[in-house]
Design a protein around this motif. Structure first.
Motif, PDB file in Angstrom:
ATOM      1  N   ASP A 108       0.865  -1.173   0.000  1.00 44.17           N
ATOM      2  CA  ASP A 108       0.000   0.000   0.000  1.00 44.17           C
ATOM      3  C   ASP A 108       0.906   1.228   0.000  1.00 44.17           C
ATOM      4  OD1 ASP A 108      -2.496   1.001   0.084  1.00 44.17           O
ATOM      5  OD2 ASP A 108      -2.932   0.465   2.159  1.00 44.17           O
ATOM      6  N   HIS A 109       0.765   2.092  -0.987  1.00 46.28           N
ATOM      7  CA  HIS A 109       1.620   3.277  -1.024  1.00 46.28           C
ATOM      8  C   HIS A 109       0.909   4.397  -1.763  1.00 46.28           C
ATOM      9  CE1 HIS A 109       2.633   2.814  -5.302  1.00 46.28           C
ATOM     10  NE2 HIS A 109       2.603   1.508  -5.068  1.00 46.28           N
ATOM     11  N   ASP A 110       1.485   5.610  -1.629  1.00 46.28           N
ATOM     12  CA  ASP A 110       0.853   6.750  -2.301  1.00 46.28           C
ATOM     13  C   ASP A 110       1.749   7.284  -3.400  1.00 46.28           C
ATOM     14  OD1 ASP A 110       2.890   7.938  -0.977  1.00 46.28           O
ATOM     15  OD2 ASP A 110       1.655   9.314   0.202  1.00 46.28           O
ATOM     16  N   LEU A 111       2.595   6.415  -3.943  1.00 45.80           N
ATOM     17  CA  LEU A 111       3.589   6.725  -4.980  1.00 45.80           C
ATOM     18  C   LEU A 111       4.772   7.502  -4.404  1.00 45.80           C
ATOM     19  CD1 LEU A 111       1.210   7.734  -7.908  1.00 45.80           C
ATOM     20  CD2 LEU A 111       2.443   5.580  -7.719  1.00 45.80           C
ATOM     21  N   GLY A 112       4.640   7.986  -3.173  1.00 44.63           N
ATOM     22  CA  GLY A 112       5.742   8.719  -2.542  1.00 44.63           C
ATOM     23  C   GLY A 112       6.367   7.892  -1.440  1.00 44.63           C
ATOM     24  N   THR A 113       5.522   7.383  -0.551  1.00 46.46           N
ATOM     25  CA  THR A 113       6.035   6.594   0.577  1.00 46.46           C
ATOM     26  C   THR A 113       5.194   5.334   0.754  1.00 46.46           C
ATOM     27  OG1 THR A 113       4.627   7.880   2.043  1.00 46.46           O
ATOM     28  CG2 THR A 113       6.945   8.519   1.963  1.00 46.46           C
ATOM     29  N   LEU A 114       5.809   4.373   1.424  1.00 45.91           N
ATOM     30  CA  LEU A 114       5.121   3.127   1.739  1.00 45.91           C
ATOM     31  C   LEU A 114       4.164   3.409   2.895  1.00 45.91           C
ATOM     32  CD1 LEU A 114       5.261   0.026   1.087  1.00 45.91           C
ATOM     33  CD2 LEU A 114       6.798  -0.161   3.038  1.00 45.91           C
ATOM     34  N   GLU A 120       4.918   3.793 -10.362  1.00 46.85           N
ATOM     35  CA  GLU A 120       5.969   4.324 -11.235  1.00 46.85           C
ATOM     36  C   GLU A 120       6.838   5.255 -10.410  1.00 46.85           C
ATOM     37  OE1 GLU A 120       6.262   5.781 -15.785  1.00 46.85           O
ATOM     38  OE2 GLU A 120       5.538   7.212 -14.338  1.00 46.85           O
ATOM     39  N   GLY A 121       8.130   5.159 -10.593  1.00 47.35           N
ATOM     40  CA  GLY A 121       9.053   5.959  -9.779  1.00 47.35           C
ATOM     41  C   GLY A 121       8.990   5.536  -8.322  1.00 47.35           C
ATOM     42  N   VAL A 122       8.949   4.219  -8.099  1.00 45.04           N
ATOM     43  CA  VAL A 122       8.719   3.719  -6.732  1.00 45.04           C
ATOM     44  C   VAL A 122       9.998   3.197  -6.065  1.00 45.04           C
ATOM     45  CG1 VAL A 122       6.272   3.198  -7.033  1.00 45.04           C
ATOM     46  CG2 VAL A 122       7.958   1.498  -7.704  1.00 45.04           C
ATOM     47  N   ASP A 123      11.162   3.632  -6.541  1.00 45.45           N
ATOM     48  CA  ASP A 123      12.410   3.083  -5.993  1.00 45.45           C
ATOM     49  C   ASP A 123      12.531   3.310  -4.486  1.00 45.45           C
ATOM     50  OD1 ASP A 123      12.896   2.364  -8.537  1.00 45.45           O
ATOM     51  OD2 ASP A 123      14.395   3.908  -8.961  1.00 45.45           O
ATOM     52  N   GLN A 124      12.108   4.514  -4.052  1.00 43.74           N
ATOM     53  CA  GLN A 124      12.183   4.832  -2.622  1.00 43.74           C
ATOM     54  C   GLN A 124      11.265   3.895  -1.809  1.00 43.74           C
ATOM     55  OE1 GLN A 124      14.108   6.849  -0.952  1.00 43.74           O
ATOM     56  NE2 GLN A 124      13.041   6.356   0.983  1.00 43.74           N
ATOM     57  N   ILE A 125      10.082   3.642  -2.359  1.00 39.05           N
ATOM     58  CA  ILE A 125       9.122   2.752  -1.686  1.00 39.05           C
ATOM     59  C   ILE A 125       9.692   1.341  -1.605  1.00 39.05           C
ATOM     60  CG2 ILE A 125       6.826   1.691  -1.950  1.00 39.05           C
ATOM     61  CD1 ILE A 125       6.041   4.357  -3.382  1.00 39.05           C
ATOM     62  N   VAL A 126      10.316   0.912  -2.690  1.00 40.57           N
ATOM     63  CA  VAL A 126      10.899  -0.430  -2.726  1.00 40.57           C
ATOM     64  C   VAL A 126      12.017  -0.532  -1.677  1.00 40.57           C
ATOM     65  CG1 VAL A 126      12.238  -2.031  -4.166  1.00 40.57           C
ATOM     66  CG2 VAL A 126      10.262  -0.823  -5.128  1.00 40.57           C
ATOM     67  N   ALA A 127      12.823   0.526  -1.565  1.00 41.72           N
ATOM     68  CA  ALA A 127      13.919   0.509  -0.581  1.00 41.72           C
ATOM     69  C   ALA A 127      13.346   0.400   0.835  1.00 41.72           C
ATOM     70  CB  ALA A 127      14.767   1.768  -0.728  1.00 41.72           C
ATOM     71  N   GLU A 128      12.262   1.150   1.084  1.00 39.25           N
ATOM     72  CA  GLU A 128      11.612   1.073   2.422  1.00 39.25           C
ATOM     73  C   GLU A 128      11.070  -0.333   2.657  1.00 39.25           C
ATOM     74  OE1 GLU A 128       8.543   3.994   3.532  1.00 39.25           O
ATOM     75  OE2 GLU A 128       9.389   5.253   1.960  1.00 39.25           O
ATOM     76  N   ALA A 129      10.421  -0.883   1.634  1.00 38.25           N
ATOM     77  CA  ALA A 129       9.785  -2.197   1.765  1.00 38.25           C
ATOM     78  C   ALA A 129      10.826  -3.285   2.014  1.00 38.25           C
ATOM     79  CB  ALA A 129       8.987  -2.506   0.502  1.00 38.25           C
ATOM     80  N   ALA A 130      11.990  -3.133   1.375  1.00 38.02           N
ATOM     81  CA  ALA A 130      13.028  -4.169   1.498  1.00 38.02           C
ATOM     82  C   ALA A 130      13.571  -4.257   2.915  1.00 38.02           C
ATOM     83  CB  ALA A 130      14.152  -3.885   0.509  1.00 38.02           C
ATOM     84  N   ARG A 131      13.384  -3.192   3.691  1.00 37.67           N
ATOM     85  CA  ARG A 131      13.882  -3.206   5.079  1.00 37.67           C
ATOM     86  C   ARG A 131      12.936  -3.941   6.030  1.00 37.67           C
ATOM     87  NH1 ARG A 131      15.678   2.067   3.718  1.00 37.67           N
ATOM     88  NH2 ARG A 131      13.848   3.073   4.604  1.00 37.67           N
TER      89      ARG A 131
END
Ligand code: FAD
Length: 310
Positions: free
Chosen positions: A8-14, A38-49
Motif C-alpha cells: 500500500d503506497h501513495d507513490l511517494g512513501t510506503l 511508477e518511480g517507486v524506488d524509494q518505496i521499494v527501498a523502504e519495503a526491502a527493510r
C-alpha cells in the motif's frame, strides 16, 4: 505456503499499513511483497527493510499511477498461481481490487480480517462491528483484505531480494485527470497512537478548530463524526466510523460525540476511550473508560491551556 501482499503506497512513501499486513500474514508462510507504481524506488527501498519479507516484486508503469483495480488486477492475476494467499490492506485500493480479482480467479474473497487463526480460518466484523464472524475457508487459494489497524506493525531488519517484474504496457479505460495530496500537520489517523474526535456539537468549522488545537497540543490525530463532516466542519477524510476510517489508537478522546453505532464501528479497536460530553446519558459516555461531563467550550480551552504549559 507462500503469501503475496500488495504494498500500500501513495507513490511517494510506503503506507504504514503494509508493515501491519505483513505482520498479520507472516504466520501463514513466506511473504512476497508486490509494489506496483511508477518511480517507486524509494518505496521499494523502504519495503526491502521490512522484516519477514522474502522478495519484493516490482512492476513499474505509468498505468499503475491510478492504483485502480483495472490496472493492478491483471498483474496480480498472472502471479496468483504461485501463491496460497493473495492479500491487500482493507484500504481504498484493496477494497477496490479484491472483488475484481476474486471474480477473475473465481475465488470467494474474505474481507476486513481482524484475526488470523490459520491458513483458512479468519475473524472479521459484521453488522457494523457488533458481532465477530469466524470464517473457515477450504478454498485452495485465498484472497484476503486485512484491517491493518487490528495488527501491530512488523519491524525493520529485513533484507528482501528485489525482483523487477516484466509487465506489458498497462492500458485502462479510466484515465487519471488529477491527483491532490492532502497536506496535514497532524499524525495519520490510521496509525496515530492518540486520536481526538470531534462531533457536530462543536457548532461550526471555527468551533472544530478547538478540537484541532487540542489534538495539536497532545500530538494526536484528528477524527470527526459523519455529522460533523456532513455539516462541513471537518474534511471528509477525517470521518471515523462505518462509512469512514476504522482506527485503533491507544487512546481515543471523543469530544461532544454521542456514540452512534455507526461511529462506534470505527473505534472498536481503541484501547482506551475518554468521552467529553455534556450528557451523562450519551451512549459513548456509558462505554468510555474515562468520562468528563462538561461543556466542551469550557473544558477544551482549559485543557489546552493546562497541557500547553507542560
Ligand atoms: P450527535 O449524535 O448529534 O451527538 C452530539 C453529542 O454532543 C451529544 O451526545 C451531545 O450530548 C453532545 N454535546 C452537545 N453539545 C455539547 C457541548 N457543548 N459540550 C459537550 N457535549 C455536547 N457517523 C459517524 O460518525 N461515522 C460514520 O461512518 C457513519 N456512518 C453512517 C452510515 C449510515 C448508513 C448512517 C445512517 C449513519 C452514519 N453515521 C455515521 C451517522 C451516525 O448515525 C450519527 O448521526 C453521527 O455519528 C452523530 O454524530 P455526532 O455524535 O457528532 O452528533
Amino acid at each position: 505456503m507462500t503469501v503475496l501482499v500488495l504494498a500500500d503506497h501513495d507513490l511517494g512513501t510506503l503506507s504504514p499499513a503494509t508493515a501491519r499486513v505483513v505482520a498479520a500474514v507472516s504466520s501463514l508462510g513466506d511473504v512476497d511483497l508486490l509494489v506496483l507504481g511508477e518511480g517507486v524506488d524509494q518505496i521499494v527501498a523502504e519495503a526491502a527493510r521490512l522484516s519477514g519479507v522474502a522478495r519484493i516484486l516490482v512492476g513499474q508503469d505509468q498505468g499503475f499511477v491510478t492504483q485502480s483495480a483495472e490496472a493492478l488486477v491483471p498483474v496480480i492475476a498472472r502471479l496468483a498461481s504461485d501463491y496460497s494467499h493473495i492479500v491487500a490492506s482493507a484500504g481504498a485500493v484493496g477494497r477496490d481490487l479484491a472483488p475484481r480479482l476474486a471474480a477473475k480467479l473465481d475465488i470467494q474473497p474474505i474481507t476486513d480480517i481482524i484475526a488470523i487463526h490459520g491458513p483458512g480460518r479468519f475473524d472479521r466484523p459484521i453488522y457494523a462491528g457488533n458481532a465477530i464472524q469466524t470464517v473457515a475457508s477450504a478454498q485452495p487459494r485465498q484472497i484476503l483484505t486485512i484491517r491493518a489497524s487490528a495488527f501491530s506493525p512488523m519491524g525493520d531488519g529485513g533484507n528482501a531480494m528485489i525482483m523487477p517484474l516484466p509487465t506489458d504496457p498497462v492500458r485502462t479505460v479510466a484515465k487519471m485527470i488529477a491527483a491532490h495530496r492532502t497536506q496535514a500537520d497532524t499524525p495519520d489517523l490510521a496509525t496515530a497512537r492518540i486520536v481526538v474526535g470531534g462531533g457536530v456539537s462543536v457548532g461550526s468549522a471555527e468551533g472544530f478548530k478547538l478540537v484541532e488545537q487540542f489534538a495539536a497540543v497532545i500530538g494526536a490525530g484528528v477524527g470527526a463524526t459523519r455529522a460533523a463532516v456532513d455539516a462541513g466542519y471537518a474534511p471528509n477524510d477525517w470521518q471515523v466510523g462505518q462509512t469512514g476510517k476504522i482506527i485503533a489508537p491507544d487512546l481515543y478522546i471523543a469530544v461532544g460525540i454521542s456514540g452512534a453505532l455507526q461511529h462506534l464501528a470505527g473505534i472498536q479497536g481503541a484501547k482506551k476511550i475518554i468521552a467529553i460530553n455534556s450528557d451523562p446519558e450519551a451512549p459513548l459516555v456509558k462505554l468510555a473508560d474515562i468520562v468528563l461531563i462538561a461543556d466542551l467550550f469550557e473544558a477544551i480551552p482549559s485543557l489546552i491551556e493546562e497541557l500547553a504549559q507542560r
